[in-house]
Design a protein around this motif. Structure first.
Motif, short mmCIF file in Angstrom:
data_model
loop_
_atom_site.label_atom_id
_atom_site.label_comp_id
_atom_site.label_asym_id
_atom_site.label_seq_id
_atom_site.Cartn_x
_atom_site.Cartn_y
_atom_site.Cartn_z
N GLU A 51 0.78 -1.24 0.00
CA GLU A 51 0.00 0.00 0.00
C GLU A 51 0.81 1.29 0.00
N HIS A 52 0.19 2.30 -0.59
CA HIS A 52 0.65 3.70 -0.55
C HIS A 52 0.27 4.26 0.83
N HIS A 53 1.02 5.24 1.31
CA HIS A 53 0.71 5.83 2.63
C HIS A 53 -0.76 6.26 2.76
N SER A 54 -1.36 6.66 1.63
CA SER A 54 -2.78 7.07 1.66
C SER A 54 -3.70 5.95 2.09
N ASN A 55 -3.28 4.72 1.88
CA ASN A 55 -4.10 3.59 2.29
C ASN A 55 -3.48 2.87 3.49
N ALA B 297 -6.05 4.28 -7.48
CA ALA B 297 -5.26 5.41 -7.99
C ALA B 297 -4.41 5.04 -9.20
N GLN B 298 -3.85 3.81 -9.17
CA GLN B 298 -2.97 3.39 -10.28
C GLN B 298 -3.66 2.43 -11.24
N SER B 299 -4.95 2.16 -11.03
CA SER B 299 -5.62 1.26 -11.97
C SER B 299 -6.63 2.00 -12.83
N GLN C 190 -5.33 -1.81 -6.16
CA GLN C 190 -5.49 -2.67 -7.34
C GLN C 190 -4.19 -2.71 -8.15
N CYS C 191 -3.33 -1.70 -7.97
CA CYS C 191 -2.05 -1.71 -8.68
C CYS C 191 -1.04 -0.94 -7.84
N SER C 192 0.09 -1.56 -7.58
CA SER C 192 1.12 -0.91 -6.74
C SER C 192 1.82 0.20 -7.51
C1 LIG Z 1 -1.53 3.57 -5.16
C2 LIG Z 1 -1.75 4.99 -4.76
N1 LIG Z 1 -2.69 5.27 -3.85
C3 LIG Z 1 -2.95 6.52 -3.47
C4 LIG Z 1 -2.26 7.58 -3.98
C5 LIG Z 1 -2.58 8.96 -3.52
O1 LIG Z 1 -3.08 9.73 -4.55
P1 LIG Z 1 -3.38 11.26 -4.33
O2 LIG Z 1 -2.08 11.89 -3.90
O3 LIG Z 1 -3.87 11.75 -5.62
O4 LIG Z 1 -4.38 11.35 -3.23
C6 LIG Z 1 -1.27 7.35 -4.94
C7 LIG Z 1 -0.48 8.47 -5.48
O5 LIG Z 1 0.60 8.30 -6.01
C8 LIG Z 1 -1.01 6.02 -5.33
O6 LIG Z 1 -0.08 5.74 -6.24
#
Ligand SMILES: Cc1ncc(COP(=O)(O)O)c(C=O)c1O
Length: 420
Positions: free
Chosen positions: A121-125, A202-204, A172-174
């Motif tokens: 996961e991305h920090h957002s998740n 975000a990446q799918s 859904q996509c790293s």
């Molecule tokens: C997999 C994934 N999730 C979440 C985000 C967060 O997207 P945003 O900065 O548009 O909120 C990104 C951004 O790179 C991402 O690649």
């Protein structure tokens, strides 16, 4: 037939020169460039019908409201949602995920519950769930990567879902490895144990066909700016019956039906979740971006990116002293257009700086995925190139030449033993 030459001509920024060289933009996983159609849509909005939506009865306010609504219809169709009630506009993926954490999860997650995410996961998740778990006394579990560190480990998926989490939140996509996760299968498994499922798209969503009724997830989050639209417009899809039960997010204008001194009633979906003046031009431009992508066909977008990523992986694997992360070229069906790599012995920030001198824009760092990059891959940082509809093989060749420039600068010989 996908014609990358024709697509490139739609993107004025690709005419730029950087350090005396034509710009090669390989950072679309961070944000995409914008086609003329989207740029003109924003400009036309301000020239022809800028007004606040919903409350105006005059012509241009009606036009703005109609255009904003129409963009939601386009987005709903693009992801095969059942209607605009299920399409909430936010600022970005991050806000979409936080909205779920602060409304649905706030109401439903209890002490001792489990929230399941993954090491991809991305920090957002990650961060919204750390915050929520701490607040509620819930446990945050991770699906582990396989031993090759390329994809989620099947046994770990089974094992973690068997612990009956209340929520599974998964990408859904790293954005680091490019690995595509079978979110439909995980959703099925999670639903069987009664969990709700949030997919980070975000990446799918920008790169492949995503279908809400096929995946059957409960929430799906994505960002307009990664799919040709402006920065500041994002989407949260939610199943209608779940959204109906959720408390509102922010309070204020537009999200209410009536307000008295001590009470309020909230508006119908999706407006219940959109307080205050919306990002109207962003929404309208997202509609234009969706039109542009639909015209290209998402199946063709995916095929183009697959071919280019395969080409990049094959070229890169022929370069000595470079470590490549993620699934190999033979697994291209499970890989998006993201290639993280390391020029052994050179810090990725130096790599990206030399790339820039060569006119090639790539990203270096932990890519907002520290648990993956630092803890699992055991790297302080990585270099990453990422592709979109306007990239071609010549862009990849320029990146390969830039690696040669890095090696020249750091006097790295091709006979150096690769230690990984
Ligand atoms: C997999 C994934 N999730 C979440 C985000 C967060 O997207 P945003 O900065 O548009 O909120 C990104 C951004 O790179 C991402 O690649």
């Amino acid at each position: 037939m996908f014609d990358v030459g024709k697509v490139r001509r739609d993107f004025p920024i690709l005419d730029l020169e950087v350090n005396g060289k034509p710009l090669v933009y390989l950072d679309s996983a961070a944000t995409s460039q914008k086609p003329r159609k989207v740029i003109n849509t924003v400009s036309r909005y301000y020239r022809k019908y800028n007004a606040n939506t919903h409350s105006g009865v005059y012509r241009i306010a009606e036009e703005a409201t109609e255009a904003y609504l129409k963009s939601k219809k386009k987005v709903a169709k693009f992801i095969n949602a059942s209607g605009i009630e299920e399409i909430i506009y936010t600022r970005n993926t991050t806000e979409s995920i936080n909205l779920v954490a602060l409304t649905w999860a706030e109401q439903n997650i209890k002490r001792g519950d489990r929230i399941l995410i993954s090491e991809l996961e991305h920090h957002s998740n990650i961060v919204p769930w750390i915050m929520l778990a701490k607040k509620k006394g819930a446990t945050l579990d991770y699906i582990a990567l396989n031993k090759e560190k390329t994809a989620l480990d099947d046994a770990s998926i089974e094992e973690q879902i068997a612990k009956r989490p209340a929520l599974v939140a998964i990408t859904q996509c790293s954005n680091v490895l490019g690995t595509i996760v079978d979110v439909k299968r995980i959703t099925e498994m999670a639903h069987r144990v009664g969990a709700k499922v949030l997919v980070d798209g975000a990446q799918s969503a920008p790169h492949m066909k995503v279908d809400m009724r096929y995946i059957d997830c409960d929430f799906f989050a994505f960002s307009g700016h990664k799919m040709l639209a402006p920065m500041g417009i994002g989407v949260l899809y939610g199943k209608r019956d779940i959204l109906e039960e959720m408390p509102p997010f922010l309070g204020g204008g537009d999200m209410i039906k009536t307000v008295s001194r001590q009470e309020f009633t909230f508006n119908e979906l999706p407006w219940k979740f959109e307080a205050g003046t919306p990002f109207v031009e962003g929404g309208v431009a997202l509609g234009a971006a969706v039109d542009y992508l639909k015209k290209l066909r998402m199946e063709s977008v995916r095929e183009h990116e697959k071919a280019l990523t395969k080409y990049a992986l094959e070229k890169l694997s022929g370069v000595k002293g470079v470590e490549i992360f993620g699934l190999p070229a033979r697994d291209i069906d499970r890989r998006g257009g993201v290639v993280a790599f390391d020029v052994i012995g050179v810090h990725p920030h130096d790599v990206a700086t030399i790339f820039d001198q060569e006119g090639v824009a790539i990203r270096a760092g932990h890519h907002c995925a520290m648990p993956l990059v630092v803890d699992v891959l055991r790297k302080p940082a990585l270099s990453r190139m990422s592709f979109y509809i306007y990239n071609n093989e010549s862009d990849v060749d320029r990146a390969i030449e830039a690696i040669a420039a890095v090696k020249r600068k750091f006097k790295i010989s091709d006979t150096l033993k690769l230690q990984v």
